[in-house]
Design a protein around this motif. Structure first.
Motif, PDB file in Angstrom:
ATOM      1  N   ILE A 177      -2.002  -0.564  -3.180  1.00  0.00           N
ATOM      2  CA  ILE A 177      -0.990  -1.339  -2.454  1.00  0.00           C
ATOM      3  C   ILE A 177      -0.346  -0.541  -1.323  1.00  0.00           C
ATOM      4  O   ILE A 177       0.290  -1.128  -0.457  1.00  0.00           O
ATOM      5  CB  ILE A 177       0.071  -1.919  -3.405  1.00  0.00           C
ATOM      6  N   SER A 178      -0.518   0.775  -1.340  1.00  0.00           N
ATOM      7  CA  SER A 178      -0.060   1.577  -0.205  1.00  0.00           C
ATOM      8  C   SER A 178      -0.740   2.942  -0.229  1.00  0.00           C
ATOM      9  O   SER A 178      -1.128   3.441  -1.282  1.00  0.00           O
ATOM     10  CB  SER A 178       1.467   1.743  -0.209  1.00  0.00           C
ATOM     11  N   GLY A 179      -0.883   3.514   0.957  1.00  0.00           N
ATOM     12  CA  GLY A 179      -1.442   4.848   1.079  1.00  0.00           C
ATOM     13  C   GLY A 179      -2.941   4.904   0.842  1.00  0.00           C
ATOM     14  O   GLY A 179      -3.645   3.895   0.878  1.00  0.00           O
ATOM     15  N   SER A 180      -3.402   6.120   0.588  1.00  0.00           N
ATOM     16  CA  SER A 180      -4.827   6.338   0.325  1.00  0.00           C
ATOM     17  C   SER A 180      -4.979   7.531  -0.609  1.00  0.00           C
ATOM     18  O   SER A 180      -4.056   8.333  -0.768  1.00  0.00           O
ATOM     19  CB  SER A 180      -5.589   6.580   1.627  1.00  0.00           C
ATOM     20  N   GLU A 182      -7.071  -6.642   2.132  1.00  0.00           N
ATOM     21  CA  GLU A 182      -6.658  -6.229   3.476  1.00  0.00           C
ATOM     22  C   GLU A 182      -5.608  -7.199   4.010  1.00  0.00           C
ATOM     23  O   GLU A 182      -5.813  -8.409   4.024  1.00  0.00           O
ATOM     24  CB  GLU A 182      -7.875  -6.205   4.409  1.00  0.00           C
ATOM     25  N   GLY A 183      -4.455  -6.670   4.393  1.00  0.00           N
ATOM     26  CA  GLY A 183      -3.377  -7.500   4.914  1.00  0.00           C
ATOM     27  C   GLY A 183      -2.554  -8.207   3.862  1.00  0.00           C
ATOM     28  O   GLY A 183      -1.572  -8.870   4.184  1.00  0.00           O
ATOM     29  N   GLN A 184      -2.930  -8.100   2.615  1.00  0.00           N
ATOM     30  CA  GLN A 184      -2.172  -8.759   1.543  1.00  0.00           C
ATOM     31  C   GLN A 184      -2.086  -7.906   0.279  1.00  0.00           C
ATOM     32  O   GLN A 184      -1.983  -8.421  -0.830  1.00  0.00           O
ATOM     33  CB  GLN A 184      -2.746 -10.132   1.248  1.00  0.00           C
ATOM     34  N   ASP A 187      -7.955  -1.805  -0.969  1.00  0.00           N
ATOM     35  CA  ASP A 187      -9.152  -1.627  -1.791  1.00  0.00           C
ATOM     36  C   ASP A 187      -8.829  -1.925  -3.254  1.00  0.00           C
ATOM     37  O   ASP A 187      -7.700  -1.730  -3.718  1.00  0.00           O
ATOM     38  CB  ASP A 187      -9.683  -0.192  -1.703  1.00  0.00           C
ATOM     39  N   VAL A 188      -9.843  -2.366  -3.978  1.00  0.00           N
ATOM     40  CA  VAL A 188      -9.736  -2.645  -5.403  1.00  0.00           C
ATOM     41  C   VAL A 188     -10.915  -1.984  -6.094  1.00  0.00           C
ATOM     42  O   VAL A 188     -12.035  -2.009  -5.579  1.00  0.00           O
ATOM     43  CB  VAL A 188      -9.753  -4.169  -5.680  1.00  0.00           C
ATOM     44  N   ILE A 189     -10.659  -1.424  -7.261  1.00  0.00           N
ATOM     45  CA  ILE A 189     -11.736  -0.814  -8.034  1.00  0.00           C
ATOM     46  C   ILE A 189     -11.622  -1.294  -9.482  1.00  0.00           C
ATOM     47  O   ILE A 189     -10.545  -1.257 -10.069  1.00  0.00           O
ATOM     48  CB  ILE A 189     -11.723   0.730  -7.901  1.00  0.00           C
ATOM     49  N   ALA A 190     -12.737  -1.799 -10.018  1.00  0.00           N
ATOM     50  CA  ALA A 190     -12.799  -2.248 -11.417  1.00  0.00           C
ATOM     51  C   ALA A 190     -13.545  -1.192 -12.217  1.00  0.00           C
ATOM     52  O   ALA A 190     -14.695  -0.866 -11.911  1.00  0.00           O
ATOM     53  CB  ALA A 190     -13.501  -3.599 -11.517  1.00  0.00           C
ATOM     54  N   MET A 203      -5.866 -16.200   0.026  1.00  0.00           N
ATOM     55  CA  MET A 203      -7.049 -15.926  -0.790  1.00  0.00           C
ATOM     56  C   MET A 203      -7.672 -14.605  -0.337  1.00  0.00           C
ATOM     57  O   MET A 203      -7.877 -14.405   0.856  1.00  0.00           O
ATOM     58  CB  MET A 203      -8.038 -17.085  -0.627  1.00  0.00           C
ATOM     59  N   PRO A 204      -7.989 -13.722  -1.271  1.00  0.00           N
ATOM     60  CA  PRO A 204      -8.633 -12.453  -0.905  1.00  0.00           C
ATOM     61  C   PRO A 204      -9.983 -12.704  -0.244  1.00  0.00           C
ATOM     62  O   PRO A 204     -10.681 -13.660  -0.562  1.00  0.00           O
ATOM     63  CB  PRO A 204      -8.832 -11.744  -2.253  1.00  0.00           C
ATOM     64  N   LYS A 205     -10.328 -11.847   0.703  1.00  0.00           N
ATOM     65  CA  LYS A 205     -11.621 -12.012   1.368  1.00  0.00           C
ATOM     66  C   LYS A 205     -12.732 -11.544   0.432  1.00  0.00           C
ATOM     67  O   LYS A 205     -12.517 -10.734  -0.452  1.00  0.00           O
ATOM     68  CB  LYS A 205     -11.650 -11.262   2.694  1.00  0.00           C
TER      69      LYS A 205
END
Length: 169
Positions: free
Chosen positions: A74-77, A34-36, A96-99, A1-3
């Motif tokens: 999913i990878s990098g920055s 993070e981590g997933q 990170d996720v951005i909507a 589950m995402p934090k």
């Protein structure tokens, strides 16, 4: 589950060439995956954010007038500029996720060689690709206003912050 991450909200006004979405804020979920990060697409799809794809972010200003969009790193920055030419740069990194509400301008300013995102749209909506050309403007704001608020948060489903931040407006 995402934090349950801290959510940052950013609201952009119409800047002339890029309409943005003055009603709905951009939501930045720092470290949500993070981590997933490898599970981002699966989680988006489970939460009914479909029509997913994997790739990068264009290096020119663009927006979608027919759909909201979520991007999960999913990878990098990368540094992504939001809101058009006079908008705000935002640093994104793996997890990170951005909507992005319909109408929000975005472009890649810089990125690591391994930068990749998963993108998706609520209910599998089809997104157009507009770049701020004058001939796009007459109908774009009306289409943006017609895009419905999603029934689920892309990260947390029916119990997510997107539903709070986007329905309060």
């Amino acid at each position: 589950m995402p934090k349950k991450p801290e959510i940052q909200t950013l609201l952009f006004k119409d800047e002339g060439t890029i309409p943005n979405n003055p009603r709905l804020p951009v939501l930045l979920y720092k470290g949500a995956f993070e981590g997933q990060a490898a599970n981002a697409e699966k989680i988006f799809n489970r939460n009914n954010w479909l029509n997913s794809w994997t790739g990068g972010v264009f290096d020119y200003h663009h927006y979608h007038s027919t759909a909201h969009e979520v991007l999960g790193v999913i990878s990098g920055s990368a540094v992504i500029q939001l809101g058009g030419e006079h908008g705000q740069p935002v640093e994104l990194e793996t997890g990170d996720v951005i909507a992005l509400p319909a109408g929000t301008g975005h472009r890649r300013l810089s990125a690591t060689a391994d930068f990749r995102v998963v993108g998706a749209y609520p209910d599998g909506m089809e997104a157009d690709l507009l770049t701020g050309q004058a001939d796009e403007r007459p109908e774009a704001p009306e289409r943006i206003q017609r895009v419905p608020v999603p029934s689920s948060d892309p990260v947390h489903g029916e119990d997510g912050p997107l539903l709070i931040h986007w329905k309060q407006t």
